[in-house]
Design a protein around this motif. Sequence first.
Motif, PDB file in Angstrom:
ATOM      1  N   ASP A 201     157.977  96.005  24.504  1.00  0.00           N
ATOM      2  CA  ASP A 201     156.666  95.418  24.766  1.00  0.00           C
ATOM      3  C   ASP A 201     155.818  95.523  23.501  1.00  0.00           C
ATOM      4  N   VAL A 202     155.178  94.430  23.124  1.00  0.00           N
ATOM      5  CA  VAL A 202     154.334  94.432  21.929  1.00  0.00           C
ATOM      6  C   VAL A 202     152.851  94.241  22.258  1.00  0.00           C
ATOM      7  N   THR A 203     152.527  94.173  23.526  1.00  0.00           N
ATOM      8  CA  THR A 203     151.147  93.841  23.906  1.00  0.00           C
ATOM      9  C   THR A 203     150.134  94.911  23.511  1.00  0.00           C
ATOM     10  N   ALA A 204     150.565  96.130  23.260  1.00  0.00           N
ATOM     11  CA  ALA A 204     149.635  97.201  22.879  1.00  0.00           C
ATOM     12  C   ALA A 204     149.251  97.140  21.402  1.00  0.00           C
ATOM     13  N   TYR A 205     149.881  96.233  20.654  1.00  0.00           N
ATOM     14  CA  TYR A 205     149.662  96.185  19.208  1.00  0.00           C
ATOM     15  C   TYR A 205     148.768  95.026  18.819  1.00  0.00           C
ATOM     16  N   ASP A 206     147.927  95.293  17.827  1.00  0.00           N
ATOM     17  CA  ASP A 206     147.022  94.276  17.304  1.00  0.00           C
ATOM     18  C   ASP A 206     147.673  93.438  16.207  1.00  0.00           C
TER      19      ASP A 206
ATOM     20  N   ALA B  88     166.374  91.592  14.311  1.00  0.00           N
ATOM     21  CA  ALA B  88     165.101  90.982  13.899  1.00  0.00           C
ATOM     22  C   ALA B  88     164.975  89.587  14.505  1.00  0.00           C
ATOM     23  N   ARG B  89     166.072  88.821  14.473  1.00  0.00           N
ATOM     24  CA  ARG B  89     166.043  87.472  15.069  1.00  0.00           C
ATOM     25  C   ARG B  89     165.748  87.548  16.566  1.00  0.00           C
ATOM     26  N   ARG B  90     166.411  88.448  17.253  1.00  0.00           N
ATOM     27  CA  ARG B  90     166.204  88.579  18.706  1.00  0.00           C
ATOM     28  C   ARG B  90     164.785  89.040  19.020  1.00  0.00           C
ATOM     29  N   PHE B  91     164.264  89.973  18.235  1.00  0.00           N
ATOM     30  CA  PHE B  91     162.894  90.445  18.420  1.00  0.00           C
ATOM     31  C   PHE B  91     161.936  89.259  18.330  1.00  0.00           C
ATOM     32  N   ALA B  92     162.108  88.437  17.292  1.00  0.00           N
ATOM     33  CA  ALA B  92     161.217  87.289  17.098  1.00  0.00           C
ATOM     34  C   ALA B  92     161.270  86.339  18.296  1.00  0.00           C
ATOM     35  N   ARG B  93     162.468  86.061  18.804  1.00  0.00           N
ATOM     36  CA  ARG B  93     162.588  85.173  19.969  1.00  0.00           C
ATOM     37  C   ARG B  93     161.999  85.812  21.223  1.00  0.00           C
ATOM     38  N   ARG B  94     162.343  87.076  21.467  1.00  0.00           N
ATOM     39  CA  ARG B  94     161.939  87.768  22.696  1.00  0.00           C
ATOM     40  C   ARG B  94     160.426  87.927  22.802  1.00  0.00           C
ATOM     41  N   HIS B  95     159.766  88.157  21.664  1.00  0.00           N
ATOM     42  CA  HIS B  95     158.335  88.486  21.699  1.00  0.00           C
ATOM     43  C   HIS B  95     157.431  87.363  21.178  1.00  0.00           C
ATOM     44  N   ALA B  96     157.987  86.186  20.958  1.00  0.00           N
ATOM     45  CA  ALA B  96     157.200  85.087  20.383  1.00  0.00           C
ATOM     46  C   ALA B  96     155.942  84.794  21.194  1.00  0.00           C
ATOM     47  N   ALA B  97     156.061  84.699  22.492  1.00  0.00           N
ATOM     48  CA  ALA B  97     154.890  84.371  23.320  1.00  0.00           C
ATOM     49  C   ALA B  97     153.828  85.467  23.243  1.00  0.00           C
ATOM     50  N   ALA B  98     154.265  86.716  23.324  1.00  0.00           N
ATOM     51  CA  ALA B  98     153.309  87.837  23.291  1.00  0.00           C
ATOM     52  C   ALA B  98     152.628  87.967  21.928  1.00  0.00           C
ATOM     53  N   LEU B  99     153.313  87.520  20.872  1.00  0.00           N
ATOM     54  CA  LEU B  99     152.739  87.637  19.526  1.00  0.00           C
ATOM     55  C   LEU B  99     151.873  86.450  19.147  1.00  0.00           C
ATOM     56  N   SER B 100     151.855  85.445  19.976  1.00  0.00           N
ATOM     57  CA  SER B 100     151.027  84.274  19.699  1.00  0.00           C
ATOM     58  C   SER B 100     149.574  84.700  19.535  1.00  0.00           C
ATOM     59  N   GLY B 101     148.980  84.335  18.427  1.00  0.00           N
ATOM     60  CA  GLY B 101     147.586  84.688  18.174  1.00  0.00           C
ATOM     61  C   GLY B 101     147.395  86.036  17.519  1.00  0.00           C
ATOM     62  N   ARG B 102     148.455  86.824  17.391  1.00  0.00           N
ATOM     63  CA  ARG B 102     148.356  88.117  16.699  1.00  0.00           C
ATOM     64  C   ARG B 102     148.843  87.943  15.268  1.00  0.00           C
ATOM     65  N   PRO B 103     148.265  88.664  14.325  1.00  0.00           N
ATOM     66  CA  PRO B 103     148.772  88.575  12.955  1.00  0.00           C
ATOM     67  C   PRO B 103     150.153  89.222  12.838  1.00  0.00           C
ATOM     68  N   VAL B 104     151.058  88.492  12.165  1.00  0.00           N
ATOM     69  CA  VAL B 104     152.436  88.942  11.986  1.00  0.00           C
ATOM     70  C   VAL B 104     152.828  88.741  10.530  1.00  0.00           C
ATOM     71  N   TRP B 105     153.548  89.705   9.983  1.00  0.00           N
ATOM     72  CA  TRP B 105     154.124  89.617   8.647  1.00  0.00           C
ATOM     73  C   TRP B 105     155.609  89.892   8.771  1.00  0.00           C
ATOM     74  N   LEU B 106     156.406  89.248   7.918  1.00  0.00           N
ATOM     75  CA  LEU B 106     157.849  89.444   7.931  1.00  0.00           C
ATOM     76  C   LEU B 106     158.325  89.924   6.565  1.00  0.00           C
ATOM     77  N   PHE B 107     159.431  90.673   6.585  1.00  0.00           N
ATOM     78  CA  PHE B 107     160.077  91.015   5.325  1.00  0.00           C
ATOM     79  C   PHE B 107     161.583  91.035   5.512  1.00  0.00           C
TER      80      PHE B 107
END
Length: 167
Positions: free
Chosen positions: A43-48, A65-84
């Motif tokens: 769950d990523v909803t607790a993170y800003d 990393a690929r699975r994380f991005a797919r699984r949490h895409a909706a929850a991360l919508s509108g949150r700042p995200v950086w990738l490396f």
Amino acid sequence: MTRVLVAYGSKRGSTAEIAGWIGDTLRGQGLETDVADAAEVRDVTAYDAVVLGGALYAGRWHKDARRFARRHAAALSGRPVWLFSSGPLDRSAQETEIPPVSQAARASAALGAREHRTFGGRLARDATGFLASAVAERTGGDYRDPDRVRAWARQVAEQVAANRAQG
């Protein structure tokens, strides 16, 4: 307080270490930060904000990393995200900005990531496994630059703070 998650996909521990350096730097900048294996995050909803990293193997971004991005895409919508990404087994990542591999680029687009950065990788010269041992013979070593990683993490922290001030 702003909460940040640094999630990573790592096979041999090098990318996990980079994630740790990022997490330590973000904490040093006053951000409440968790560092976690991407496969373990439910769950990523607790993170800003989120920083997601993946190791590179044979031109592919780590599956976790690929699975994380797919699984949490909706929850991360509108949150700042950086990738490396972590992986080049030479000094190229220190000499120039390396564009993301196709899977990381797709994740970046899907997540609306603010930035992607590629850092050098590490492969022990005595790595086991057919492909790893062959590659290690030619280019094994540690090509990570902790100072470059930490400098980037400070930039991320500045952007998180600016985002918090706006919102």
